[in-house]
Motif scaffolding. Structure first.
Motif, short mmCIF file in Angstrom:
data_model
loop_
_atom_site.label_atom_id
_atom_site.label_comp_id
_atom_site.label_asym_id
_atom_site.label_seq_id
_atom_site.Cartn_x
_atom_site.Cartn_y
_atom_site.Cartn_z
N VAL A 9 0.28 4.73 5.84
CA VAL A 9 -0.61 3.67 6.27
C VAL A 9 -0.33 3.41 7.75
CG1 VAL A 9 -1.34 1.27 5.93
CG2 VAL A 9 -0.56 2.61 3.97
N LEU A 61 0.83 -1.21 0.00
CA LEU A 61 0.00 0.00 0.00
C LEU A 61 0.86 1.26 0.00
CD1 LEU A 61 -2.83 -0.94 2.50
CD2 LEU A 61 -3.16 -0.16 0.15
N ILE A 117 -5.54 4.75 5.98
CA ILE A 117 -4.73 5.13 4.82
C ILE A 117 -4.94 6.60 4.53
CG2 ILE A 117 -4.33 4.72 2.36
CD1 ILE A 117 -5.63 1.92 2.83
N SER A 158 -4.74 9.19 1.91
CA SER A 158 -4.66 9.25 0.46
C SER A 158 -5.79 10.11 -0.09
CB SER A 158 -4.78 7.84 -0.13
OG SER A 158 -4.76 7.89 -1.54
N VAL A 168 -0.79 7.20 -2.19
CA VAL A 168 -0.92 6.83 -0.78
C VAL A 168 0.25 7.46 -0.03
CG1 VAL A 168 -0.83 4.93 0.88
CG2 VAL A 168 -2.15 4.69 -1.22
N ILE A 182 -7.55 2.80 -5.28
CA ILE A 182 -6.53 2.18 -4.42
C ILE A 182 -6.54 0.67 -4.61
CG2 ILE A 182 -5.90 1.69 -2.02
CD1 ILE A 182 -6.76 4.56 -1.36
#
Length: 101
Positions: A51, A42, A65, A67, A48, A74
């Motif tokens: 995380v 990820l 996350i 983003s 992104v 994603i």
């Protein structure tokens, strides 16, 4: 002058939207190593930023996350990047539920 005020207003609105928290991803996996691999994958997805693991236990992890990408985007980018088996259980505007194998 008025245009500058409007632009400043737009930037403030944008900043408040991006700081409201990220996308929540609930992941079911039989091994924490798979969750760690998923987190690494990820982090490599375009768009992104970060995380975070918010919870983990009993084969379930809750990730957050950061983003600006849409959840569907994603997932598509993640599937291209990872070697893990990913089964998407559900997707909303603010969350994704996955099973990883």
């Amino acid at each position: 002058g008025k245009a500058a005020q409007e632009l400043e207003k737009k930037f403030k609105q944008f900043a408040s939207k991006t700081s409201q928290g990220g996308l929540q991803m609930t992941v079911h996996a039989d091994d924490y190593g798979k969750i760690e691999q998923l987190i690494g994958d990820l982090n490599g997805v375009s768009g992104v930023e970060n995380v975070y693991v918010r919870e983990h236990g009993n084969g379930k992890a809750v990730l957050e996350i950061d983003s600006m990408q849409k959840p569907h985007t994603i997932i598509q980018l993640l599937k291209k990047r990872t070697k893990l088996g990913i089964f998407v259980e559900g997707v909303t505007n603010s969350g994704i539920q996955l099973t990883v194998s």
